[in-house]
Design a protein around this motif. Structure first.
Motif, PDB file in Angstrom:
ATOM      1  N   ILE A  51       2.043 -31.255   1.549  1.00 13.03           N
ATOM      2  CA  ILE A  51       1.173 -31.106   0.369  1.00 13.03           C
ATOM      3  C   ILE A  51       0.045 -32.131   0.416  1.00 13.03           C
ATOM      4  O   ILE A  51      -1.117 -31.831   0.147  1.00 13.03           O
ATOM      5  CB  ILE A  51       1.996 -31.252  -0.922  1.00 13.03           C
ATOM      6  N   GLY A  52       0.400 -33.379   0.769  1.00 10.46           N
ATOM      7  CA  GLY A  52      -0.621 -34.424   0.856  1.00 10.46           C
ATOM      8  C   GLY A  52      -1.669 -34.118   1.900  1.00 10.46           C
ATOM      9  O   GLY A  52      -2.869 -34.321   1.684  1.00 10.46           O
ATOM     10  N   LEU A  53      -1.216 -33.608   3.064  1.00 15.82           N
ATOM     11  CA  LEU A  53      -2.169 -33.273   4.118  1.00 15.82           C
ATOM     12  C   LEU A  53      -3.084 -32.119   3.696  1.00 15.82           C
ATOM     13  O   LEU A  53      -4.277 -32.111   4.014  1.00 15.82           O
ATOM     14  CB  LEU A  53      -1.418 -32.928   5.402  1.00 15.82           C
ATOM     15  N   GLY A 105      -7.092 -32.096   3.291  1.00 15.17           N
ATOM     16  CA  GLY A 105      -7.937 -31.070   3.895  1.00 15.17           C
ATOM     17  C   GLY A 105      -8.900 -30.451   2.891  1.00 15.17           C
ATOM     18  O   GLY A 105     -10.082 -30.229   3.183  1.00 15.17           O
ATOM     19  N   VAL A 106      -8.394 -30.193   1.660  1.00 12.39           N
ATOM     20  CA  VAL A 106      -9.258 -29.624   0.615  1.00 12.39           C
ATOM     21  C   VAL A 106     -10.394 -30.587   0.278  1.00 12.39           C
ATOM     22  O   VAL A 106     -11.548 -30.187   0.124  1.00 12.39           O
ATOM     23  CB  VAL A 106      -8.434 -29.285  -0.634  1.00 12.39           C
ATOM     24  N   LEU A 111      -2.355 -25.520   8.678  1.00 15.91           N
ATOM     25  CA  LEU A 111      -3.489 -26.313   8.191  1.00 15.91           C
ATOM     26  C   LEU A 111      -4.504 -26.543   9.310  1.00 15.91           C
ATOM     27  O   LEU A 111      -5.719 -26.410   9.105  1.00 15.91           O
ATOM     28  CB  LEU A 111      -2.977 -27.644   7.648  1.00 15.91           C
ATOM     29  N   ILE A 112      -3.993 -26.883  10.502  1.00 13.97           N
ATOM     30  CA  ILE A 112      -4.906 -27.129  11.630  1.00 13.97           C
ATOM     31  C   ILE A 112      -5.664 -25.863  11.993  1.00 13.97           C
ATOM     32  O   ILE A 112      -6.875 -25.881  12.222  1.00 13.97           O
ATOM     33  CB  ILE A 112      -4.107 -27.673  12.833  1.00 13.97           C
ATOM     34  N   GLN A 155       7.787 -38.491  19.699  1.00 10.76           N
ATOM     35  CA  GLN A 155       8.413 -39.796  19.517  1.00 10.76           C
ATOM     36  C   GLN A 155       9.612 -39.762  18.584  1.00 10.76           C
ATOM     37  O   GLN A 155      10.543 -40.548  18.754  1.00 10.76           O
ATOM     38  CB  GLN A 155       7.376 -40.795  18.982  1.00 10.76           C
ATOM     39  N   HIS A 156       9.582 -38.881  17.578  1.00  7.26           N
ATOM     40  CA  HIS A 156      10.638 -38.922  16.563  1.00  7.26           C
ATOM     41  C   HIS A 156      11.311 -37.573  16.355  1.00  7.26           C
ATOM     42  O   HIS A 156      12.154 -37.461  15.459  1.00  7.26           O
ATOM     43  CB  HIS A 156      10.054 -39.397  15.221  1.00  7.26           C
ATOM     44  N   GLN A 157      10.977 -36.590  17.175  1.00  6.97           N
ATOM     45  CA  GLN A 157      11.539 -35.256  17.025  1.00  6.97           C
ATOM     46  C   GLN A 157      11.442 -34.745  15.587  1.00  6.97           C
ATOM     47  O   GLN A 157      12.333 -34.117  15.036  1.00  6.97           O
ATOM     48  CB  GLN A 157      13.012 -35.200  17.492  1.00  6.97           C
ATOM     49  N   LEU A 158      10.318 -35.033  14.949  1.00  3.18           N
ATOM     50  CA  LEU A 158      10.099 -34.585  13.574  1.00  3.18           C
ATOM     51  C   LEU A 158       9.090 -33.453  13.575  1.00  3.18           C
ATOM     52  O   LEU A 158       8.100 -33.469  14.310  1.00  3.18           O
ATOM     53  CB  LEU A 158       9.562 -35.728  12.702  1.00  3.18           C
ATOM     54  N   TRP A 159       9.359 -32.484  12.756  1.00  2.00           N
ATOM     55  CA  TRP A 159       8.438 -31.349  12.620  1.00  2.00           C
ATOM     56  C   TRP A 159       7.720 -31.426  11.280  1.00  2.00           C
ATOM     57  O   TRP A 159       8.321 -31.341  10.223  1.00  2.00           O
ATOM     58  CB  TRP A 159       9.209 -30.045  12.720  1.00  2.00           C
ATOM     59  N   LEU A 160       6.385 -31.662  11.354  1.00  2.00           N
ATOM     60  CA  LEU A 160       5.550 -31.677  10.150  1.00  2.00           C
ATOM     61  C   LEU A 160       4.818 -30.352  10.098  1.00  2.00           C
ATOM     62  O   LEU A 160       3.964 -30.078  10.956  1.00  2.00           O
ATOM     63  CB  LEU A 160       4.551 -32.836  10.194  1.00  2.00           C
TER      64      LEU A 160
END
Length: 527
Positions: free
Chosen positions: A66-68, A72-73, A119-120, A109-114
């Protein structure tokens, strides 16, 4: 936190699901010849998940997403449209690189999915659109700015030239900005000075819509029309009176002349003291109001006014008021002339304020000289009386005002009384409506001399008709009967000047001046 799906799937289940998908959706997802490759990929993915190598979505992932999106907006709506095109492209590239780098760093690096892939992709599509739109707006704004600058300059030129309506049209086309507001305020002041009160009120109202706190526009928008003009309904004068404000910048104007105060009223209308701002010269401005002129006569009155003003302007004599300029306003025409310090001889035509007899002789001789000069130029005054003789006591000089004006004023059939002239000073032939010549001015000057010597009028009546009858048929009292101390020359000169028949008067105003100077020398020893 590990993705919960990884604990649910194992290889048998994955193979079962792949088989079902291949049967149900395989033809629509990929060609049948690639089914073995799809099964291999799905099997590899399932094996990785079973081994614990899958990506995880953190608890704060949705908040981060949401923050990203909000960033972007802000990037699309606020940041990109503001700078120049190159700077905006640079910001967009840095932002896209930052988003992509952040995603890769979290995965590797952290195996995290954002979840910012959408958005991109959206940025890649929308940023060029935003940049093109912002550039178009900047180009349009630049064009509008150039147009407004040209209109503002043109409005200023029109304002300086006195073309107020055109200046207002150009100004009101411009986009609001401080320069437009200030020039609009100057326009409203000039409209007020020119007595275009309705136009001034509209301009003040327009300014109040732009900026109600700018100076006093809100107050003026509601008050200028009612507070700045007053109408005098006097049946004889029937003229519009200016209410002169104290502030110099709001003083009314007639043409280029700034009006300072009212001096008085006469047959023409109101007389004002004005200033020519270009040379700081004080002038007397006499006005001829159109208010009581019949519409069908108005054009004729205007033509006569300017024709007579042109002729009068050619007169150059030390005892004739110099005419500097003439002009026209929507409701009147005006004549700017010498401003004489002092008052008219009307003040000295009453018994308690008479001048010395020798002074009267000298002043009337000066008037006779002026009339003789004008008559040789084929100009007849037609309204000689004490009120039209301006006396400069300091220099012992008198000047005749209003040459040729009576001929203009009495052409209007709607005017009566003093507007037709002054019946007390009019010659018998003038009252009869006969042709008026220089002899009529000599008669009027004789009546003026009578009044300056005695403080009384030769004839009096409550009605104009009876007064006219007396002037035409009756003989007036001798000046020595009213004032016995007068010299013998006084009744002789007065009676000859006031003869009923024109051919029995002095042959010229110059002859009357000569008679007065001979009497001065004989009776008072003044040469």
């Amino acid at each position: 936190m590990k993705n919960p799906l990884s604990s649910l799937f194992n290889l048998p289940i994955a193979l079962f699901v792949v088989a079902i998908l291949a049967v149900l959706y395989g033809p629509s997802i990929a060609p049948l010849q690639h089914l073995d490759r799809q099964l291999y990929l799905l099997a590899g993915g399932a094996r990785s998940m079973q081994a614990g190598y899958g990506l995880t979505v953190p608890i704060w992932g949705e908040l981060a997403n949401i923050g990203l999106w909000m960033m972007g907006v802000c990037l699309w709506l606020w940041l990109l449209p503001r700078p120049g095109l190159l700077a905006a492209i640079l910001i967009a590239c840095i932002s896209l690189a930052g988003y992509t780098g952040l995603q890769l760093y979290a995965q590797l690096q952290h195996q995290l999915w954002l979840p910012q892939g959408v958005l991109i992709q959206y940025l890649l599509i929308s940023v060029p659109v935003v940049l093109i739109r912002a550039q178009q707006k900047r180009t349009w704004a630049a064009l509008v700015g150039e147009r407004d600058a040209a209109l503002l300059e043109l409005a200023d030129i029109k304002l300086q030239a006195g073309q107020l309506d055109q200046a207002a049209t150009h100004l009101q086309t411009c986009q609001p900005n401080p320069a437009v507001t200030e020039l609009g305020y100057q326009l409203a002041l000039q409209q007020e000075q020119r007595r275009a009160y309705q136009a001034a009120t509209k301009t003040y109202q327009w300014l109040a819509g732009l900026d109600p706190k700018y100076k006093d526009v809100s107050e003026k928008a509601n008050s200028v029309l009612s507070a700045t003009v007053a109408i005098n309904s006097d049946d004889l004068l029937a003229t519009q009176t200016l209410n002169i404000p104290q502030e110099q910048q709001r003083q009314p104007r007639l043409g280029r002349y700034r009006i300072e105060r009212e001096l008085g009223r006469g047959a023409m209308g109101t007389v004002y003291l004005g200033v020519d701002p270009k040379i700081a010269r004080r002038v007397a401005i006499k006005t001829l109001s159109y208010k009581n002129v019949a519409p069908h006569e108005l054009e004729g009155v205007k033509q006569r006014f300017f024709r007579e003003a042109e002729a009068t302007g050619r007169l150059s004599h030390p005892n004739i008021v110099t005419v500097f300029d003439v002009g026209e306003e929507p409701d009147l025409c005006y004549m700017a002339m010498d401003f004489i310090e002092g008052d008219s001889l009307r003040v000295n035509s009453t018994e308690d304020n008479l001048l010395a007899v020798s002074t009267v002789y000298q002043l009337v001789a000066q008037v006779a000289d002026a009339l003789h000069y004008a008559h040789k130029k084929n100009i007849v005054h037609r309204d000689i009386k004490p009120g039209n003789l301006l006396y400069d006591e300091q220099h012992e000089q008198v000047k005749v005002a209003d040459f040729g004006i009576a001929r203009i004023v009495d052409s209007s059939s709607t005017k009566t009384g003093d507007i037709l002239g002054s019946p007390l000073y009019m010659s018998p032939e003038q009252l009869k409506g006969q042709k008026v010549t220089g002899a009529s001015d000599i008669y009027s000057l004789g009546v003026t001399l009578y009044q300056l010597l005695t403080g009384q009028a030769p004839y009096s009546s409550d009605s104009i008709a009876n007064l006219a009858y007396q002037v035409i048929n009756k003989k007036c009292k001798s000046v020595r009967e009213l004032r016995p101390a007068l010299p013998a020359s006084a009744p002789r000169i007065v009676n000859k000047a006031m003869a009923k028949e024109p051919d029995k008067r002095y042959t010229s105003a110059g002859a009357m001046a000569e008679a007065l100077r001979k009497a001065l020398q004989k009776d008072f020893g003044i040469s």
